[in-house]
Motif scaffolding. Sequence first.
Motif, PDB file in Angstrom:
ATOM      1  N   HIS A  68      -0.477  14.701   3.271  1.00  0.00           N
ATOM      2  CA  HIS A  68      -1.397  13.935   2.428  1.00  0.00           C
ATOM      3  C   HIS A  68      -1.516  12.498   2.948  1.00  0.00           C
ATOM      4  N   VAL A  69      -0.391  11.883   3.255  1.00  0.00           N
ATOM      5  CA  VAL A  69      -0.394  10.512   3.775  1.00  0.00           C
ATOM      6  C   VAL A  69      -1.099  10.470   5.135  1.00  0.00           C
ATOM      7  N   ALA A  70      -0.877  11.455   5.975  1.00  0.00           N
ATOM      8  CA  ALA A  70      -1.526  11.504   7.285  1.00  0.00           C
ATOM      9  C   ALA A  70      -3.043  11.591   7.132  1.00  0.00           C
ATOM     10  N   ARG A  71      -3.514  12.397   6.176  1.00  0.00           N
ATOM     11  CA  ARG A  71      -4.960  12.482   5.928  1.00  0.00           C
ATOM     12  C   ARG A  71      -5.501  11.136   5.444  1.00  0.00           C
ATOM     13  N   PHE A  72      -4.755  10.463   4.585  1.00  0.00           N
ATOM     14  CA  PHE A  72      -5.164   9.146   4.108  1.00  0.00           C
ATOM     15  C   PHE A  72      -5.258   8.161   5.272  1.00  0.00           C
ATOM     16  N   GLU A  73      -4.264   8.187   6.161  1.00  0.00           N
ATOM     17  CA  GLU A  73      -4.272   7.300   7.326  1.00  0.00           C
ATOM     18  C   GLU A  73      -5.491   7.568   8.200  1.00  0.00           C
ATOM     19  N   GLU A  74      -5.784   8.844   8.429  1.00  0.00           N
ATOM     20  CA  GLU A  74      -6.939   9.197   9.262  1.00  0.00           C
ATOM     21  C   GLU A  74      -8.229   8.659   8.658  1.00  0.00           C
ATOM     22  N   LYS A  75      -8.416   8.876   7.360  1.00  0.00           N
ATOM     23  CA  LYS A  75      -9.622   8.369   6.693  1.00  0.00           C
ATOM     24  C   LYS A  75      -9.690   6.853   6.802  1.00  0.00           C
ATOM     25  N   TRP A  76      -8.559   6.210   6.608  1.00  0.00           N
ATOM     26  CA  TRP A  76      -8.502   4.752   6.649  1.00  0.00           C
ATOM     27  C   TRP A  76      -8.909   4.242   8.024  1.00  0.00           C
ATOM     28  N   LEU A  77      -8.408   4.879   9.072  1.00  0.00           N
ATOM     29  CA  LEU A  77      -8.739   4.448  10.428  1.00  0.00           C
ATOM     30  C   LEU A  77     -10.171   4.809  10.808  1.00  0.00           C
ATOM     31  N   ILE A  78     -10.624   6.011  10.451  1.00  0.00           N
ATOM     32  CA  ILE A  78     -11.967   6.466  10.806  1.00  0.00           C
ATOM     33  C   ILE A  78     -13.039   5.644  10.096  1.00  0.00           C
ATOM     34  N   TRP A  81       0.852  -1.180   0.000  1.00  0.00           N
ATOM     35  CA  TRP A  81       0.000   0.000   0.000  1.00  0.00           C
ATOM     36  C   TRP A  81       0.892   1.235   0.000  1.00  0.00           C
ATOM     37  N   PRO A  82       1.326   1.692  -1.166  1.00  0.00           N
ATOM     38  CA  PRO A  82       2.209   2.857  -1.207  1.00  0.00           C
ATOM     39  C   PRO A  82       1.551   4.127  -0.688  1.00  0.00           C
ATOM     40  N   GLU A  83       0.212   4.126  -0.581  1.00  0.00           N
ATOM     41  CA  GLU A  83      -0.485   5.307  -0.059  1.00  0.00           C
ATOM     42  C   GLU A  83      -0.059   5.641   1.362  1.00  0.00           C
ATOM     43  N   PHE A  84       0.480   4.658   2.076  1.00  0.00           N
ATOM     44  CA  PHE A  84       0.916   4.879   3.457  1.00  0.00           C
ATOM     45  C   PHE A  84       2.380   5.292   3.559  1.00  0.00           C
ATOM     46  N   GLN A  85       3.083   5.342   2.451  1.00  0.00           N
ATOM     47  CA  GLN A  85       4.517   5.591   2.471  1.00  0.00           C
ATOM     48  C   GLN A  85       4.858   6.884   1.722  1.00  0.00           C
ATOM     49  N   LYS A  90       5.472   8.321  -2.855  1.00  0.00           N
ATOM     50  CA  LYS A  90       4.951   9.466  -3.620  1.00  0.00           C
ATOM     51  C   LYS A  90       6.111  10.344  -4.111  1.00  0.00           C
ATOM     52  N   ILE A  91       7.088  10.561  -3.259  1.00  0.00           N
ATOM     53  CA  ILE A  91       8.254  11.361  -3.650  1.00  0.00           C
ATOM     54  C   ILE A  91       9.021  10.644  -4.761  1.00  0.00           C
ATOM     55  N   TRP A  92       9.224   9.347  -4.618  1.00  0.00           N
ATOM     56  CA  TRP A  92       9.934   8.577  -5.636  1.00  0.00           C
ATOM     57  C   TRP A  92       9.191   8.661  -6.971  1.00  0.00           C
ATOM     58  N   GLY A  93       7.870   8.628  -6.934  1.00  0.00           N
ATOM     59  CA  GLY A  93       7.078   8.778  -8.160  1.00  0.00           C
ATOM     60  C   GLY A  93       7.338  10.116  -8.836  1.00  0.00           C
TER      61      GLY A  93
END
Length: 104
Positions: A73-83, A22-26, A30-33
Amino acid sequence: PLWVIQIASKYGHRILFTPPYWPEFQPIEKIWGQIKNEVARNRQEFKLAEAQILAIEAIKNISQERWCKTIAHVARFEEKWLINDAADEFLGVMPEMDDIDDMD
């Protein structure tokens, strides 16, 4: 590693491991992309030496602001994932802290 979980537990913390693949968490993914895209846009000769020079330049072009935005951006994704309880299935496979003490 188990010792990390034990130390975190001792101080009242819980380690949450990111799901595999899950690259969305790393943020680095995103930087490497962005680096790869910049190299691809600027390549002309398609030689390894050129790609190396372009990669180094692309890395230098990643600003502190870009890192901060990517981490946010990753932190927001994590929050949505957990919520949204999307983590329930994944977190269900993690050992409970009580079980970790039994692993010694």
